[in-house]
Design an enzyme around this catalytic site. Structure first.
Site, PDB file in Angstrom:
ATOM      1  N   ARG A 170      -0.249  -5.240  -0.241  1.00  0.00           N
ATOM      2  CA  ARG A 170       0.747  -5.111  -1.317  1.00  0.00           C
ATOM      3  C   ARG A 170       2.037  -4.429  -0.837  1.00  0.00           C
ATOM      4  O   ARG A 170       2.685  -3.701  -1.599  1.00  0.00           O
ATOM      5  CB  ARG A 170       0.167  -4.336  -2.516  1.00  0.00           C
ATOM      6  CG  ARG A 170      -1.031  -4.948  -3.158  1.00  0.00           C
ATOM      7  CD  ARG A 170      -0.786  -6.298  -3.810  1.00  0.00           C
ATOM      8  NE  ARG A 170      -2.029  -6.996  -3.949  1.00  0.00           N
ATOM      9  CZ  ARG A 170      -2.511  -7.845  -3.029  1.00  0.00           C
ATOM     10  NH1 ARG A 170      -1.817  -8.157  -1.964  1.00  0.00           N
ATOM     11  NH2 ARG A 170      -3.670  -8.422  -3.192  1.00  0.00           N
ATOM     12  N   CYS A 218      -3.686  -5.539 -11.584  1.00  0.00           N
ATOM     13  CA  CYS A 218      -4.381  -4.327 -11.129  1.00  0.00           C
ATOM     14  C   CYS A 218      -3.427  -3.138 -11.159  1.00  0.00           C
ATOM     15  O   CYS A 218      -2.288  -3.224 -10.697  1.00  0.00           O
ATOM     16  CB  CYS A 218      -4.918  -4.522  -9.711  1.00  0.00           C
ATOM     17  SG  CYS A 218      -6.347  -5.609  -9.709  1.00  0.00           S
ATOM     18  N   GLU A 288      -0.680   0.609  -7.781  1.00  0.00           N
ATOM     19  CA  GLU A 288      -0.104  -0.684  -7.368  1.00  0.00           C
ATOM     20  C   GLU A 288       1.036  -1.016  -8.342  1.00  0.00           C
ATOM     21  O   GLU A 288       2.059  -1.572  -7.980  1.00  0.00           O
ATOM     22  CB  GLU A 288      -1.196  -1.769  -7.420  1.00  0.00           C
ATOM     23  CG  GLU A 288      -0.672  -3.144  -7.056  1.00  0.00           C
ATOM     24  CD  GLU A 288      -1.773  -4.177  -6.850  1.00  0.00           C
ATOM     25  OE1 GLU A 288      -2.862  -3.832  -6.330  1.00  0.00           O
ATOM     26  OE2 GLU A 288      -1.553  -5.339  -7.233  1.00  0.00           O
TER      27      GLU A 288
HETATM   28  C1  FAD Z   1      -2.708 -11.135 -15.491  1.00  0.00           C
HETATM   29  C2  FAD Z   1      -2.133 -10.672 -14.173  1.00  0.00           C
HETATM   30  C3  FAD Z   1      -2.795 -10.988 -12.995  1.00  0.00           C
HETATM   31  C4  FAD Z   1      -2.270 -10.556 -11.766  1.00  0.00           C
HETATM   32  N1  FAD Z   1      -2.952 -10.870 -10.622  1.00  0.00           N
HETATM   33  C5  FAD Z   1      -2.443 -10.475  -9.418  1.00  0.00           C
HETATM   34  C6  FAD Z   1      -3.131 -10.806  -8.200  1.00  0.00           C
HETATM   35  O1  FAD Z   1      -4.171 -11.454  -8.192  1.00  0.00           O
HETATM   36  N2  FAD Z   1      -2.579 -10.381  -7.026  1.00  0.00           N
HETATM   37  C7  FAD Z   1      -1.403  -9.678  -6.984  1.00  0.00           C
HETATM   38  O2  FAD Z   1      -0.932  -9.339  -5.882  1.00  0.00           O
HETATM   39  N3  FAD Z   1      -0.760  -9.338  -8.122  1.00  0.00           N
HETATM   40  C8  FAD Z   1      -1.241  -9.720  -9.325  1.00  0.00           C
HETATM   41  N4  FAD Z   1      -0.581  -9.380 -10.476  1.00  0.00           N
HETATM   42  C9  FAD Z   1       0.632  -8.544 -10.421  1.00  0.00           C
HETATM   43  C10 FAD Z   1       1.944  -9.319 -10.291  1.00  0.00           C
HETATM   44  O3  FAD Z   1       1.847 -10.591 -10.896  1.00  0.00           O
HETATM   45  C11 FAD Z   1       2.380  -9.495  -8.840  1.00  0.00           C
HETATM   46  O4  FAD Z   1       2.541  -8.231  -8.221  1.00  0.00           O
HETATM   47  C12 FAD Z   1       3.695 -10.269  -8.719  1.00  0.00           C
HETATM   48  O5  FAD Z   1       3.928 -10.563  -7.375  1.00  0.00           O
HETATM   49  C13 FAD Z   1       4.898  -9.522  -9.277  1.00  0.00           C
HETATM   50  O6  FAD Z   1       5.977 -10.439  -9.326  1.00  0.00           O
HETATM   51  P1  FAD Z   1       7.113 -10.302 -10.436  1.00  0.00           P
HETATM   52  O7  FAD Z   1       8.079 -11.405 -10.223  1.00  0.00           O
HETATM   53  O8  FAD Z   1       6.524 -10.198 -11.781  1.00  0.00           O
HETATM   54  O9  FAD Z   1       7.775  -8.930  -9.981  1.00  0.00           O
HETATM   55  P2  FAD Z   1       8.163  -7.670 -10.895  1.00  0.00           P
HETATM   56  O10 FAD Z   1       6.956  -7.123 -11.532  1.00  0.00           O
HETATM   57  O11 FAD Z   1       9.310  -7.993 -11.757  1.00  0.00           O
HETATM   58  O12 FAD Z   1       8.642  -6.679  -9.732  1.00  0.00           O
HETATM   59  C14 FAD Z   1       7.712  -6.177  -8.784  1.00  0.00           C
HETATM   60  C15 FAD Z   1       8.479  -5.517  -7.634  1.00  0.00           C
HETATM   61  O13 FAD Z   1       9.194  -6.500  -6.902  1.00  0.00           O
HETATM   62  C16 FAD Z   1      10.590  -6.228  -6.944  1.00  0.00           C
HETATM   63  N5  FAD Z   1      11.283  -7.501  -7.076  1.00  0.00           N
HETATM   64  C17 FAD Z   1      11.131  -8.450  -8.037  1.00  0.00           C
HETATM   65  N6  FAD Z   1      11.927  -9.500  -7.792  1.00  0.00           N
HETATM   66  C18 FAD Z   1      12.608  -9.214  -6.668  1.00  0.00           C
HETATM   67  C19 FAD Z   1      13.603  -9.894  -5.892  1.00  0.00           C
HETATM   68  N7  FAD Z   1      14.075 -11.087  -6.223  1.00  0.00           N
HETATM   69  N8  FAD Z   1      14.080  -9.283  -4.787  1.00  0.00           N
HETATM   70  C20 FAD Z   1      13.621  -8.074  -4.419  1.00  0.00           C
HETATM   71  N9  FAD Z   1      12.701  -7.371  -5.095  1.00  0.00           N
HETATM   72  C21 FAD Z   1      12.193  -7.941  -6.209  1.00  0.00           C
HETATM   73  C22 FAD Z   1      10.799  -5.313  -8.145  1.00  0.00           C
HETATM   74  O14 FAD Z   1      11.953  -4.515  -7.990  1.00  0.00           O
HETATM   75  C23 FAD Z   1       9.521  -4.513  -8.107  1.00  0.00           C
HETATM   76  O15 FAD Z   1       9.638  -3.523  -7.106  1.00  0.00           O
HETATM   77  C24 FAD Z   1      -1.082  -9.805 -11.730  1.00  0.00           C
HETATM   78  C25 FAD Z   1      -0.402  -9.505 -12.929  1.00  0.00           C
HETATM   79  C26 FAD Z   1      -0.922  -9.934 -14.140  1.00  0.00           C
HETATM   80  C27 FAD Z   1      -0.173  -9.606 -15.398  1.00  0.00           C
END
Ligand code: FAD
Length: 292
Positions: A170, A218, A288
């Site tokens: 992560r 998580c 996380e």
């Molecule tokens: C139901 C559910 C299931 C999930 N299952 C998993 C799983 O199996 N594995 C897993 O790893 N995660 C999981 N997640 C967590 C999440 O979906 C991941 O971490 C995902 O990669 C976050 O992406 P996001 O676009 O929503 O980022 P955000 O939550 O909006 O941001 C996360 C981080 O990334 C940064 N960020 C976002 N976009 C950019 C960009 N364009 N440039 C630079 N930095 C950026 C943000 O500043 C922040 O630090 C789950 C979440 C949910 C709700």
């Protein structure tokens, strides 16, 4: 909005962030910008550079908990209209930072390309997923990243190449503030085998995680060699509640937001879990989830 004069179409004041996150909790951003082009983004960054405003980047908000009071400074979300592209050239897939992971995985599969299936069911966008090396027991996104286009807070764009990228559990070593685009090097495979793998990942996720609830995935990282979910379960915390926030009964490393939940409820529940797990297992759980 003197500060962002000329950018009024893409910058808002006091924008509620809750609806932009999967927890659907938290207050407003002092400023919120949704640029559609790199020029718009660098234009906003030049204005911000004249101030002390903190900058935050929001993807699909699926790993973020926003404070009930909201956040000071500017939150920037790259608009999928300009940053949601997808193109495939032989075994190379190029995707904009604001493309949803499901579209990315399905787009690659449609071209008989394998390597991204472990991401199916993760509700994030490409930028957030690359930044945090999203994935799970079937693999992580970092394994197939070939090149990433980024922009720093001065509005300069550059590329980070595979040899110079490092992905951990992560985490990634991408320090430039904005990921604009990522390229993935995949391999050709049989269409049916790809579909079967995708289905297996999806079923495994659906069976073990509360996908239909308001959550952020998580909450804690797994400590080395241990499962955070199992530690929380062993501490007797499945179903534990603070206000409207509860530890999921399906997966103890998920906190789900119910009716009336606040971000504060989630934070208090996080502290309760940490204390109880530490008392029982002498293990400190690291977040996380990103708390804003
Ligand atoms: C139901 C559910 C299931 C999930 N299952 C998993 C799983 O199996 N594995 C897993 O790893 N995660 C999981 N997640 C967590 C999440 O979906 C991941 O971490 C995902 O990669 C976050 O992406 P996001 O676009 O929503 O980022 P955000 O939550 O909006 O941001 C996360 C981080 O990334 C940064 N960020 C976002 N976009 C950019 C960009 N364009 N440039 C630079 N930095 C950026 C943000 O500043 C922040 O630090 C789950 C979440 C949910 C709700």
């Amino acid at each position: 909005m003197k500060l962002f004069k000329g950018h009024e179409e893409i910058v808002e004041k006091n924008k509620e962030l809750g609806p932009l996150t999967t927890f659907r909790l938290g207050g407003p951003a002092e400023y919120f910008a949704r640029p559609q082009t790199e020029e718009q983004l660098s234009g906003i960054l030049k204005r911000v550079a004249e101030t002390e405003l903190p900058i935050r980047v929001l993807g699909n908000g699926s790993n973020v908990l926003v404070s009930d009071k909201g956040v000071r400074g500017i939150v920037i979300q790259l608009d999928p209209k300009g940053f949601g592209h997808l193109s495939v050239t032989e075994d190379l897939v190029r995707a904009g930072a604001s493309l949803g992971l499901s579209k990315l995985v399905r787009g690659a599969a449609a071209e008989h390309l394998t390597g991204l299936e472990p991401l199916i069911g993760i509700p994030g966008w490409v930028g957030g997923a690359v930044r945090m090396n999203a994935g799970g027991k079937f693999g992580d996104i970092g394994q197939v990243v070939e090149r990433v286009k980024v922009m720093d807070t001065h509005g300069q764009t550059f590329y980070r190449e595979r040899d110079d990228l490092a992905f951990g559990y992560r985490t990634s070593n991408i320090s430039a503030r904005f990921i604009l685009e990522a390229e993935f090097r995949l391999s050709e495979d049989d269409e049916r085998r790809i579909a079967k793998f995708m289905k297996a990942v999806w079923i495994s996720k659906k069976n073990s995680q509360p996908m239909a609830n308001r959550s952020a995935g998580c909450i804690f990282k797994n400590p080395r060699g241990l499962s955070a979910g199992a530690l929380i379960d062993q501490a007797g915390l499945k179903g534990a509640k603070v206000g409207g926030a509860a530890v999921s009964r399906k997966h103890a490393n998920y906190i789900v937001a119910g009716k009336g939940a606040t971000a504060r409820d989630v934070r208090e529940l996080i502290e309760m879990i940490r204390t109880r797990v530490h008392e029982r297992s002498e293990t400190f759980l690291e977040l996380e989830l990103e708390v804003w």
